[in-house]
Every structure is written in C-alpha cells, then in structure tokens.
Design a protein around this motif. Structure first.
Motif, mmCIF file in Angstrom:
data_model
loop_
_atom_site.group_PDB
_atom_site.id
_atom_site.type_symbol
_atom_site.label_atom_id
_atom_site.label_comp_id
_atom_site.label_asym_id
_atom_site.label_seq_id
_atom_site.Cartn_x
_atom_site.Cartn_y
_atom_site.Cartn_z
ATOM 1 N N HIS A 124 -10.879 -54.687 -6.456
ATOM 2 C CA HIS A 124 -11.808 -53.726 -6.867
ATOM 3 C C HIS A 124 -11.098 -52.405 -6.682
ATOM 4 C CE1 HIS A 124 -13.188 -52.323 -2.965
ATOM 5 N NE2 HIS A 124 -13.390 -53.842 -2.578
ATOM 6 N N GLY B 277 -14.422 -50.828 -10.589
ATOM 7 C CA GLY B 277 -13.830 -51.681 -11.556
ATOM 8 C C GLY B 277 -13.143 -52.990 -10.756
ATOM 9 N N ILE C 258 -4.603 -51.972 -15.486
ATOM 10 C CA ILE C 258 -4.397 -52.993 -16.353
ATOM 11 C C ILE C 258 -3.249 -52.738 -17.378
ATOM 12 C CG2 ILE C 258 -5.374 -54.558 -18.077
ATOM 13 C CD1 ILE C 258 -8.035 -54.523 -16.540
ATOM 14 N N ASP D 7 -9.713 -57.826 -17.053
ATOM 15 C CA ASP D 7 -10.636 -57.012 -16.418
ATOM 16 C C ASP D 7 -11.893 -57.780 -16.307
ATOM 17 O OD1 ASP D 7 -12.525 -54.902 -16.169
ATOM 18 O OD2 ASP D 7 -12.010 -53.706 -17.847
ATOM 19 N N ARG D 8 -12.533 -57.719 -15.288
ATOM 20 C CA ARG D 8 -13.767 -58.480 -14.990
ATOM 21 C C ARG D 8 -15.084 -57.642 -14.763
ATOM 22 N NH1 ARG D 8 -13.103 -63.802 -13.908
ATOM 23 N NH2 ARG D 8 -15.387 -63.836 -14.301
ATOM 24 N N THR D 9 -14.953 -56.372 -14.874
ATOM 25 C CA THR D 9 -16.021 -55.452 -14.276
ATOM 26 C C THR D 9 -17.316 -55.584 -15.352
ATOM 27 O OG1 THR D 9 -14.087 -53.674 -14.515
ATOM 28 C CG2 THR D 9 -16.276 -52.980 -14.303
ATOM 29 N N LEU E 136 -10.618 -56.421 -11.122
ATOM 30 C CA LEU E 136 -9.582 -57.187 -11.903
ATOM 31 C C LEU E 136 -9.481 -58.428 -11.043
ATOM 32 C CD1 LEU E 136 -9.020 -53.850 -12.228
ATOM 33 C CD2 LEU E 136 -6.376 -54.651 -12.087
ATOM 34 N N GLU F 244 -9.518 -48.745 -14.184
ATOM 35 C CA GLU F 244 -9.209 -50.111 -14.390
ATOM 36 C C GLU F 244 -8.248 -50.185 -15.535
ATOM 37 O OE1 GLU F 244 -13.685 -49.791 -15.307
ATOM 38 O OE2 GLU F 244 -12.142 -49.055 -13.884
ATOM 39 N N ASP F 245 -8.688 -49.383 -16.500
ATOM 40 C CA ASP F 245 -7.920 -49.384 -17.946
ATOM 41 C C ASP F 245 -6.396 -48.926 -17.660
ATOM 42 O OD1 ASP F 245 -10.364 -50.316 -19.186
ATOM 43 O OD2 ASP F 245 -10.672 -48.217 -20.148
ATOM 44 N N HIS G 12 -2.735 -45.619 -8.078
ATOM 45 C CA HIS G 12 -3.788 -46.409 -7.568
ATOM 46 C C HIS G 12 -3.976 -46.826 -6.434
ATOM 47 C CE1 HIS G 12 -4.418 -46.663 -12.323
ATOM 48 N NE2 HIS G 12 -3.176 -46.676 -12.203
#
Length: 321
Positions: free
Chosen positions: A105, A48, A115, A131-133, A50, A111-112, A91
């Motif tokens: 990363h 992921g 975020i 979220d830039r995944t 961010l 990631e969800d 995390h």
C-alpha cells in the motif's frame, strides 16, 4: 475514492490528500485512546494498493527498491523506498509477500506514477504489476488488537499494528464486526508520537532517507545497486544529511496548532529570526498535548529552544545531529 464508512455515525471527512475517509467520528481523543489500548480499527481505504505477481517478483523488486527483498519470507512485513537518480525520495511502499504475490500500500494518489515507473522497468522479467485500489481496501488494526482477521485476507503485521488488505466490498461488514472505528486524525497522532515519517508530509522534493531516520527500516545498506544508491552510500560513509527530523512538544496554551509548512526559528532570535526549518505534521495527542514533527537544519543544537511560528517548542531528537 469515497469510503462507505463515511456513513457511520459522527463521521467527518478528512481533507486534502486524505479526502475520502473519516478524519474522526466525533471524539478525537476517545478514538486515540481506543487505538492506544489496542481496540477498534482505522479505515485507510483511500490508500493505493498494488499487487506484483510472477516468478521473478522478489528478485525484480530487489533491483528497484532500497530494501533487501530478494529473499523476503512469506508473511514478513517490510517497507521500502524508490529514489531518484540523485537519491531523493519519490515513493514509499509498505510491503508483504503472501507466497505468490507481493502486496503493497502506498500514499493516496501516488499509485499511477509508481505503476508507470514499475512498468517501464519490467523488461524481460516474469512479473505482472496490477493496481488493485478499486477492489482492495487497507484497514489498520492497532498493536495489541485481538480482533480476528477474516479468512483469506492478506495481513501485514508490524510493531505498530496490522494492515489488512481487505476486499473493498467487505468494508461495511468488517466495520460492524470490529468497532469502534477511529478516524485518521487519531491514527496520525499515534504516528507522530512514534516518530514515523510519511511521504508527502515529512518529505519534499529534496528529502533523502537519512534525514528522516529511514536508514535501516526502509533502506538496507548491504544490498546491491539501485537508483540513488550512490547518494545513500556517500552520505552514510562520508558526511551528514543537511537536515534532520525532530519531534516537537508545543506550547499547549496556544489555541491553534502551527500548520504544516510553518517556519521554525530559534527562540533566542525571536519570530523575526532566521528560518532553520519547518513543521511537517502537527497533531493534538490525548496524553502529550499538541506535538509535531519537523525538519530542521542538521547543525541546530539538540537542546535549542525553538519557535514554530509564534508557538514555543521544545525539541526531542529523532535523527542525531
């Protein structure tokens, strides 16, 4: 998200949480040796990504993370954790600030939730979390690599190599220009050799940072308040963690590696003895042979001979008893 590099010759997909990138490209030990020699790259595009932007991004993250980031210089890599109120690891973030945006990363699939937590803590701060995944892929260049980084790509440089935040659309072009590709198994073998813990592998629902050696690297002991800090300070100042990370040299005569979760016992007590820990990650290393990381009870003697399932194991201290 399935990587286009799975179309490369010999690619075999990884499984479980790492599904979507190649476990290997047909020759695990050759790929390990290439990385150890500083050549090639690893596709980590399943991780992921961010991006945190805005004027308050560093001061805001400083309040939430275990790491001191309020004055993080542009281009300087760091890592940080988010803990529960009881100090358990939730995390792990691998960060760099490019001067306008903090890029991070994280473990695939986390990631969800991350975020959602960050968004819940925005309040009046001037920050944006994205979220830039879907459009940014992580690619790893090993330590010693002389490969050129494409212009405009954000780089997170550490002692273990460089993590590139590469436009996902450029993955195939990058692979053609920076071969050979090495699979995730090769990357993991070097991670284990380097005693580096991984969220979801070396952690469970009750892991605290002290158990894994994350104090100092991901947890700053001289910064202000953050969630879970009370536990960190109490264990650091008044006690010892209940478990500790160890590195295991496994009996190379066994055909099968002990899988993660395999019980560890004292060799003197045999395979029916009391459980004192468990394997977290096991790999075959190109020089060391079969090795593993494991969590054991803190009071296990550092020189005790161990059994991982039925496999003999000699321990190497990572976190002091």
């Amino acid at each position: 998200m399935k990587s286009p590099l799975l179309s490369l010759p010999g690619a075999v997909s990884a499984e479980g949480v790492d599904e979507g990138v190649a476990a290997h490209y047909g020759d695990l030990f050759r790929e390990q040796r290439a990385l150890a020699d500083g050549t090639g790259f690893v596709d980590l595009s399943h991780r992921g990504v961010l991006a945190v932007s805005g004027e308050d991004r560093l001061s805001w993250l400083h309040l939430l993370l275990t790491q001191h980031v309020s004055g993080l210089p542009a281009g300087e890599a760091t890592e940080a954790l988010i803990l529960s109120a009881h100090g358990h690891i939730e995390h792990a973030l691998y960060l760099v600030d490019d001067g306008t945006t903090v890029w991070a990363h994280v473990e695939p699939g986390t990631e969800d939730a991350l975020i959602a937590y960050l968004e819940s803590m925005r309040f009046f701060y001037r920050v944006e979390v994205a979220d830039r995944t879907a459009d940014i892929a992580v690619v790893h260049l090993p330590a010693g690599s002389i490969s050129e980084v494409p212009e405009g790509v954000v780089v997170r440089e550490t002692a273990y190599g460089r993590d590139l935040f590469l436009p996902r659309a450029d993955l195939e072009t990058f692979a053609a220009q920076h071969s050979p590709a090495a699979g995730l198994l090769a990357y993991e073998a070097l991670r284990v050799e380097q005693h580096r813990p991984r969220l979801g592998f070396e952690t469970d629902h009750r892991t605290i940072p002290h158990e894994l050696g994350w104090i100092g690297t991901a947890v700053h002991l001289q910064k202000g308040c953050y969630r879970g800090q009370e536990t960190v300070a109490r264990v650091q100042n008044l006690g010892k963690p209940p478990r500790r990370l160890v590195f295991l040299h496994l009996d190379g005569s066994d055909v099968h590696l002990p899988v993660p979760g395999t019980d560890i016992r004292l060799a003197d007590e045999g395979p029916d003895g009391r459980k004192i820990g468990f394997v977290t990650t096991s790999v075959r290393h190109h020089e060391l042979g079969p090795v593993a990381l494991a969590l054991v009870k803190r009071n296990v003697p550092a020189d005790a001979r161990l059994l991982a399932g039925e496999t003999a194991a000699a321990q190497e201290v990572v976190v002091e008893p």
